[in-house]
Scaffold this motif. Structure first.
Motif, mmCIF file in Angstrom:
data_model
loop_
_atom_site.group_PDB
_atom_site.id
_atom_site.type_symbol
_atom_site.label_atom_id
_atom_site.label_comp_id
_atom_site.label_asym_id
_atom_site.label_seq_id
_atom_site.Cartn_x
_atom_site.Cartn_y
_atom_site.Cartn_z
ATOM 1 N N GLN A 236 7.437 -1.225 -12.949
ATOM 2 C CA GLN A 236 8.875 -0.956 -12.928
ATOM 3 C C GLN A 236 9.551 -1.367 -11.631
ATOM 4 O OE1 GLN A 236 10.370 2.767 -14.479
ATOM 5 N NE2 GLN A 236 8.486 3.159 -15.622
ATOM 6 N N HIS A 237 8.797 -1.339 -10.524
ATOM 7 C CA HIS A 237 9.433 -1.537 -9.222
ATOM 8 C C HIS A 237 8.876 -2.706 -8.423
ATOM 9 C CE1 HIS A 237 11.325 2.367 -9.880
ATOM 10 N NE2 HIS A 237 10.141 2.839 -10.195
ATOM 11 N N GLY A 238 7.863 -3.365 -8.942
ATOM 12 C CA GLY A 238 7.306 -4.512 -8.244
ATOM 13 C C GLY A 238 6.223 -4.165 -7.251
ATOM 14 N N LEU A 239 6.132 -2.903 -6.881
ATOM 15 C CA LEU A 239 5.052 -2.418 -6.018
ATOM 16 C C LEU A 239 4.902 -0.924 -6.223
ATOM 17 C CD1 LEU A 239 6.210 -0.710 -3.303
ATOM 18 C CD2 LEU A 239 6.944 -2.980 -2.654
ATOM 19 N N ALA A 240 3.784 -0.402 -5.767
ATOM 20 C CA ALA A 240 3.527 1.037 -5.850
ATOM 21 C C ALA A 240 2.872 1.487 -4.558
ATOM 22 C CB ALA A 240 2.621 1.355 -7.033
ATOM 23 N N LEU A 241 3.246 2.664 -4.115
ATOM 24 C CA LEU A 241 2.647 3.266 -2.920
ATOM 25 C C LEU A 241 2.114 4.642 -3.267
ATOM 26 C CD1 LEU A 241 2.035 3.627 0.124
ATOM 27 C CD2 LEU A 241 4.398 4.442 0.387
ATOM 28 N N LEU A 242 0.829 4.836 -3.058
ATOM 29 C CA LEU A 242 0.200 6.142 -3.219
ATOM 30 C C LEU A 242 0.179 6.854 -1.873
ATOM 31 C CD1 LEU A 242 -1.568 8.318 -4.607
ATOM 32 C CD2 LEU A 242 -3.552 6.879 -4.061
#
Length: 282
Positions: free
Chosen positions: A161-167
């Protein structure tokens, strides 16, 4: 009722929210639902079994979660099954018979701290006797696998959905004996699991609120940070260790007056990171 059945009474994890932002908040070690069979057959009292527990992390993260990021946390305790280890990273010596060839212990597992821990708190043995391997396998099936399936899905949804993900993998740490023990230790596997811009943003936000920070020492990030942190694929992972005495009494495990301040700090840091990601994407 055996302990495997008991786990099914309560889901092994709780997830709140969806991929409405690129950030996922997770707490793999705050679970405090200890199966009766596990406690009753342990060498240690419940207070000792709770020694490695990251108590109340999901509550600390509530204001940050209210900003939009999804929140995932384990219900089962770390002493029962540690999802911050590879699934089959276990000490073969804790079982009463041969183990499958896919069991691959690291030095951490051989020291007693595998996915099914053999020890807790100051090298104290958890079990009175060796376990059947089937018991460990059930914990992996019923705890480890569902938690990681949920975490992987959240991160995949965020990236889609956002082009990247941060955990943001949230943990607590006991006070070190050193006088200069930092308030926060940020772990990015020595620069490999997270964009430098994101860890610098977290540091800046925390220091602006009066907290001290360190990077990667003594906690660089465990299996979760290493496994999910693949910046080249748009997946970032940052382990955040918070000093327990900032928010609770370590002996009684009760919240202190610092709880609200630390919770606010996490929310401020999360907001700063969300803003930074927006700038990076613009």
């Amino acid at each position: 009722m055996n302990e495997n059945q008991q786990l099914w009474v309560t889901p092994p994890f709780h997830v709140s929210g969806t991929a409405t932002t690129p950030v996922v908040l997770a707490s793999p070690h705050s679970g405090r639902m200890y199966p009766d069979v596990f406690v009753n057959t342990s060498r240690q009292p419940l207070a000792t079994l709770r020694g490695g527990e990251d108590s109340y992390i999901e509550e600390l993260a509530a204001p940050a979660h209210a900003l939009g990021p999804a929140l995932l946390y384990a219900q089962f305790p770390r002493a029962y099954c540690d999802v911050n280890r590879a699934a089959w990273d276990m000490d073969p010596r804790m079982f009463d018979g041969p183990v499958p060839a896919f069991v691959k212990p690291t030095h951490r597992a051989l020291s007693g701290l595998g996915s099914v821990p053999r020890i807790v708190a100051d090298n104290r043995a958890i079990y009175r006797t060796r376990l059947p391997f089937t018991e460990a396998a059930l914990r992996i099936r019923d705890c480890w696998m569902p938690y990681h399936k949920a975490l992987a899905q959240l991160l995949q949804d965020c990236r889609a959905q956002h082009g990247l993900a941060l955990l943001l993998d949230l943990h607590s740490m006991p006070d070190a004996l050193e006088a200069d023990c930092p308030d926060f230790v940020l772990g990015d596997r020595h620069g490999t699991s997270c964009s430098g811009n994101l860890i610098r943003c977290a540091e800046t936000a925390l220091r602006a609120q009066g907290f001290s920070t360190a990077r990667n020492v003594p906690y660089a990030g465990g299996y979760i940070t290493q496994h999910y942190g693949r910046p080249q694929e748009g997946l970032h992972a940052l382990q955040i260790e918070m000093r327990r005495s900032l928010y609770m009494d370590e002996e009684t495990r009760t919240k202190t007056a610092g709880f609200a301040r630390l919770s606010h700090a996490l929310a401020q840091m999360t907001q700063a990171i969300l803003t930074e990601i927006q700038l990076l994407r613009s």
